[in-house]
Design a protein around this motif. Structure first.
Motif, PDB file in Angstrom:
ATOM      1  N   GLU A   8      51.691  27.154  47.024  1.00  0.00           N
ATOM      2  CA  GLU A   8      51.708  26.223  45.904  1.00  0.00           C
ATOM      3  C   GLU A   8      50.756  25.072  46.210  1.00  0.00           C
ATOM      4  OE1 GLU A   8      55.691  24.934  45.362  1.00  0.00           O
ATOM      5  OE2 GLU A   8      56.462  26.898  44.778  1.00  0.00           O
ATOM      6  N   GLY A   9      50.127  24.522  45.161  1.00  0.00           N
ATOM      7  CA  GLY A   9      49.223  23.396  45.335  1.00  0.00           C
ATOM      8  C   GLY A   9      47.781  23.844  45.476  1.00  0.00           C
ATOM      9  N   LYS A  10      46.927  22.933  45.935  1.00  0.00           N
ATOM     10  CA  LYS A  10      45.499  23.216  46.094  1.00  0.00           C
ATOM     11  C   LYS A  10      45.292  24.238  47.210  1.00  0.00           C
ATOM     12  CE  LYS A  10      41.023  20.971  46.914  1.00  0.00           C
ATOM     13  NZ  LYS A  10      40.603  21.858  48.005  1.00  0.00           N
ATOM     14  N   ILE A  11      44.488  25.249  46.926  1.00  0.00           N
ATOM     15  CA  ILE A  11      44.245  26.322  47.881  1.00  0.00           C
ATOM     16  C   ILE A  11      42.758  26.390  48.208  1.00  0.00           C
ATOM     17  CG2 ILE A  11      44.353  28.809  48.276  1.00  0.00           C
ATOM     18  CD1 ILE A  11      46.781  28.896  46.428  1.00  0.00           C
ATOM     19  N   ASP A  12      42.440  26.385  49.497  1.00  0.00           N
ATOM     20  CA  ASP A  12      41.065  26.599  49.946  1.00  0.00           C
ATOM     21  C   ASP A  12      40.922  28.037  50.395  1.00  0.00           C
ATOM     22  OD1 ASP A  12      39.677  23.972  49.769  1.00  0.00           O
ATOM     23  OD2 ASP A  12      41.324  23.348  51.073  1.00  0.00           O
TER      24      ASP A  12
ATOM     25  N   TYR B 155      48.102  33.716  53.474  1.00  0.00           N
ATOM     26  CA  TYR B 155      48.176  32.304  53.101  1.00  0.00           C
ATOM     27  C   TYR B 155      48.853  31.549  54.238  1.00  0.00           C
ATOM     28  CZ  TYR B 155      47.228  33.619  48.220  1.00  0.00           C
ATOM     29  OH  TYR B 155      46.669  34.105  47.055  1.00  0.00           O
ATOM     30  N   TYR B 156      48.241  30.455  54.663  1.00  0.00           N
ATOM     31  CA  TYR B 156      48.815  29.624  55.714  1.00  0.00           C
ATOM     32  C   TYR B 156      49.095  28.230  55.147  1.00  0.00           C
ATOM     33  CZ  TYR B 156      46.697  33.331  58.539  1.00  0.00           C
ATOM     34  OH  TYR B 156      46.333  34.544  59.048  1.00  0.00           O
ATOM     35  N   LYS B 157      50.322  27.768  55.333  1.00  0.00           N
ATOM     36  CA  LYS B 157      50.721  26.456  54.835  1.00  0.00           C
ATOM     37  C   LYS B 157      50.812  25.468  56.000  1.00  0.00           C
ATOM     38  CE  LYS B 157      54.393  24.078  52.244  1.00  0.00           C
ATOM     39  NZ  LYS B 157      53.471  23.340  51.380  1.00  0.00           N
TER      40      LYS B 157
ATOM     41  N   ILE C  86      39.800  24.017  59.879  1.00  0.00           N
ATOM     42  CA  ILE C  86      41.223  23.799  59.614  1.00  0.00           C
ATOM     43  C   ILE C  86      41.575  22.334  59.869  1.00  0.00           C
ATOM     44  CG2 ILE C  86      43.547  24.265  60.502  1.00  0.00           C
ATOM     45  CD1 ILE C  86      42.840  27.160  60.684  1.00  0.00           C
ATOM     46  N   VAL C  87      41.084  21.786  60.986  1.00  0.00           N
ATOM     47  CA  VAL C  87      41.329  20.382  61.321  1.00  0.00           C
ATOM     48  C   VAL C  87      40.793  19.467  60.216  1.00  0.00           C
ATOM     49  CG1 VAL C  87      40.620  18.523  62.890  1.00  0.00           C
ATOM     50  CG2 VAL C  87      41.436  20.697  63.823  1.00  0.00           C
ATOM     51  N   GLU C  88      39.583  19.749  59.745  1.00  0.00           N
ATOM     52  CA  GLU C  88      38.992  18.926  58.680  1.00  0.00           C
ATOM     53  C   GLU C  88      39.851  18.956  57.420  1.00  0.00           C
ATOM     54  OE1 GLU C  88      34.894  19.809  57.902  1.00  0.00           O
ATOM     55  OE2 GLU C  88      34.406  19.976  60.027  1.00  0.00           O
ATOM     56  N   HIS C  89      40.311  20.141  57.050  1.00  0.00           N
ATOM     57  CA  HIS C  89      41.093  20.283  55.812  1.00  0.00           C
ATOM     58  C   HIS C  89      42.471  19.635  55.938  1.00  0.00           C
ATOM     59  CE1 HIS C  89      37.927  22.985  54.560  1.00  0.00           C
ATOM     60  NE2 HIS C  89      38.517  23.158  53.397  1.00  0.00           N
TER      61      HIS C  89
ATOM     62  N   ASN D  79      51.553  21.565  56.347  1.00  0.00           N
ATOM     63  CA  ASN D  79      52.023  20.435  55.540  1.00  0.00           C
ATOM     64  C   ASN D  79      51.801  20.763  54.068  1.00  0.00           C
ATOM     65  OD1 ASN D  79      52.899  18.957  57.784  1.00  0.00           O
ATOM     66  ND2 ASN D  79      50.889  18.022  58.076  1.00  0.00           N
ATOM     67  N   ASP D  80      50.981  19.990  53.366  1.00  0.00           N
ATOM     68  CA  ASP D  80      50.744  20.264  51.949  1.00  0.00           C
ATOM     69  C   ASP D  80      49.418  20.974  51.707  1.00  0.00           C
ATOM     70  OD1 ASP D  80      49.249  18.112  52.753  1.00  0.00           O
ATOM     71  OD2 ASP D  80      49.762  16.819  51.065  1.00  0.00           O
ATOM     72  N   VAL D  81      48.791  21.462  52.769  1.00  0.00           N
ATOM     73  CA  VAL D  81      47.515  22.173  52.665  1.00  0.00           C
ATOM     74  C   VAL D  81      47.771  23.680  52.717  1.00  0.00           C
ATOM     75  CG1 VAL D  81      45.301  22.609  53.804  1.00  0.00           C
ATOM     76  CG2 VAL D  81      46.204  20.276  53.707  1.00  0.00           C
ATOM     77  N   ILE D  82      47.165  24.409  51.782  1.00  0.00           N
ATOM     78  CA  ILE D  82      47.260  25.872  51.776  1.00  0.00           C
ATOM     79  C   ILE D  82      45.864  26.449  52.013  1.00  0.00           C
ATOM     80  CG2 ILE D  82      47.829  27.937  50.439  1.00  0.00           C
ATOM     81  CD1 ILE D  82      50.270  26.337  51.027  1.00  0.00           C
ATOM     82  N   ILE D  83      45.760  27.328  53.011  1.00  0.00           N
ATOM     83  CA  ILE D  83      44.495  27.997  53.301  1.00  0.00           C
ATOM     84  C   ILE D  83      44.694  29.491  53.096  1.00  0.00           C
ATOM     85  CG2 ILE D  83      42.787  28.521  55.077  1.00  0.00           C
ATOM     86  CD1 ILE D  83      43.383  25.761  56.277  1.00  0.00           C
ATOM     87  N   HIS D  84      43.875  30.059  52.228  1.00  0.00           N
ATOM     88  CA  HIS D  84      43.942  31.488  51.911  1.00  0.00           C
ATOM     89  C   HIS D  84      42.793  32.173  52.641  1.00  0.00           C
ATOM     90  CE1 HIS D  84      43.829  34.826  48.588  1.00  0.00           C
ATOM     91  NE2 HIS D  84      44.381  35.237  49.716  1.00  0.00           N
ATOM     92  N   VAL D  85      43.123  32.944  53.671  1.00  0.00           N
ATOM     93  CA  VAL D  85      42.096  33.583  54.487  1.00  0.00           C
ATOM     94  C   VAL D  85      42.004  35.060  54.148  1.00  0.00           C
ATOM     95  CG1 VAL D  85      41.218  33.982  56.814  1.00  0.00           C
ATOM     96  CG2 VAL D  85      42.573  31.930  56.336  1.00  0.00           C
ATOM     97  N   HIS D  86      40.774  35.501  53.835  1.00  0.00           N
ATOM     98  CA  HIS D  86      40.478  36.911  53.577  1.00  0.00           C
ATOM     99  C   HIS D  86      39.768  37.481  54.804  1.00  0.00           C
ATOM    100  CE1 HIS D  86      40.674  34.853  49.695  1.00  0.00           C
ATOM    101  NE2 HIS D  86      40.982  36.008  49.125  1.00  0.00           N
ATOM    102  N   TYR D  87      40.292  38.583  55.335  1.00  0.00           N
ATOM    103  CA  TYR D  87      39.691  39.244  56.493  1.00  0.00           C
ATOM    104  C   TYR D  87      39.131  40.588  56.041  1.00  0.00           C
ATOM    105  CZ  TYR D  87      42.902  35.992  58.887  1.00  0.00           C
ATOM    106  OH  TYR D  87      43.605  34.894  59.309  1.00  0.00           O
ATOM    107  N   SER D  88      37.878  40.867  56.394  1.00  0.00           N
ATOM    108  CA  SER D  88      37.287  42.116  55.923  1.00  0.00           C
ATOM    109  C   SER D  88      37.890  43.333  56.627  1.00  0.00           C
ATOM    110  CB  SER D  88      35.761  42.099  56.106  1.00  0.00           C
ATOM    111  OG  SER D  88      35.420  41.929  57.462  1.00  0.00           O
TER     112      SER D  88
END
Length: 369
Positions: free
Chosen positions: A128-132, A94-96, A171-174, A98-107
């Motif tokens: 915490e918060g909205k997760i992409d 999980y990368y935070k 990432i920039v877009e999100h 600011n207030d954006v959380i990105i959950h990256v799955h690596y195979s």
């Protein structure tokens, strides 16, 4: 569709069909304008033969070459690659931002190596918060990338740098809540801020962009972005990008006294780029930051050289900038980009003394050169 700007007795053209920028002589610009207005080859030769010393045969060859250029298809071709999304992903982070959380799955470890080192400082164990949800996976020939179960694109492994660029763009877009069409482009550069405006450092790999950035952030400036610098279309501002600063081995001696953590930090070998790097955490605490651009500086560290700073032509700067950049294919954005870029002061800075470099950058920010 063709856009045209004139500067220093040369013409800058943007060709919509190939999203290509060209700097041409007046005769070439005139031929392109006539062809664009459906004037025949014979009529163009007649119109230009009296105005130029060029022979009719040479004019004919030039017109044929330009015609092929104007009708050449876009370089971007759709692909039909397919990578089956695996049931099991070995790694996740999980990368935070600011207030954006990105959950990256690596195979596998391979996919994680392509992404994680630059963003490890953003990792959080308490999302915490909205997760992409991002998924990265590959087979023996291709690599795929999806967001919230929608496949973004698939690339050949030999083109893995295109995946890395697209991943960073998403990432920039999100983080900035702007879709791809809202960006003028992304520059292969480093960007700093003095709190009111920004400055871009450009140059070939190994010239010292990231090292200069690390020195400047240790001397009162803020790191906006390293290696991947997005510029928005609406306000023409330079926007933050949260990756760590990449430091090559030959810069360690300079930076270790300032960043002692580099001594024991992890080392990454990128074989395709033939470089070994370590990472420094940027000092930016607000990744929403965006600022107008004060200047473009083509920077070069040259051992034992005196400091030299000079203004360079925007045409020269454009020729150096375009090959290493992603620039929007939208005609509106291309027009904004040309009008914006051709007004920005551009400099060539060569140095060996770090203190002198820092003082010179300060002077550019303060309009004191």
């Amino acid at each position: 569709m063709i856009l045209q700007r004139t500067l220093e007795n040369k013409t800058i053209l943007w060709l919509q069909n190939s999203n290509q920028y060209l700097i041409v002589q007046p005769i070439v610009a005139e031929i392109i304008s006539l062809l664009n207005n459906q004037v025949t080859k014979e009529e163009i030769i007649t119109a230009l033969s009296d105005k130029n010393s060029t022979t009719n045969h040479k004019l004919s060859v030039i017109i044929d070459d330009i015609s092929r250029l104007l009708t050449s298809p876009s370089k971007e071709k759709p692909n039909n690659y397919l990578v089956k999304k695996p049931q099991l992903f070995q790694y996740q982070s999980y990368y935070k931002i600011n207030d954006v959380i990105i959950h990256v799955h690596y195979s596998t470890e391979y996919e994680r190596f392509l992404v994680h080192p630059k963003f490890a400082h953003l990792e959080t164990s308490k999302p915490e918060g909205k997760i992409d949800s991002f998924h990265v996976y590959s087979n023996d020939q291709h690599i795929s990338f999806s967001i919230n179960n929608e496949v973004i694109e698939t690339w050949l492994l030999k083109d893995v740098h295109f995946f890395q660029g697209k991943f960073s763009m998403k990432i920039v877009e999100h983080m900035h809540q702007k879709i791809e069409d809202e960006w003028l482009g992304v520059f292969h550069a480093s960007a700093i801020s003095n709190g009111t405006s920004s400055m871009l450092f450009l140059g070939d790999s190994g010239n010292g962009k990231s090292t200069s950035l690390a020195l400047l952030q240790a001397n009162g400036f803020t790191c906006l972005a390293d290696d991947f610098v997005p510029v928005a279309a609406k306000n023409k501002h330079i926007y933050s990008f949260p990756s760590a600063i990449s430091i090559k081995k030959n810069s360690l001696q300079t930076l270790l006294p300032i960043y002692p953590e580099l001594e024991n930090s992890a080392e990454y070998h990128f074989k395709r780029l033939n470089k070994i790097v370590r990472y420094i955490v940027p000092n930016n605490n607000d990744y929403k930051q965006n600022l107008p651009c004060k200047a473009l500086v083509f920077i070069k560290y040259k051992k034992d050289s005196d400091l030299a700073i000079s203004k360079i032509s925007n045409l020269n700067a454009l020729e150096q900038l375009v090959p290493d950049s992603w620039l929007s294919p939208k005609i509106e954005n291309a027009s904004i980009f040309l009008d914006w870029f051709l007004k920005i002061p551009c400099y060539q800075l060569t140095y060996s003394d770090n203190t002198k470099m820092i003082n010179t950058v300060t002077k550019i920010f303060n309009d004191d050169l």
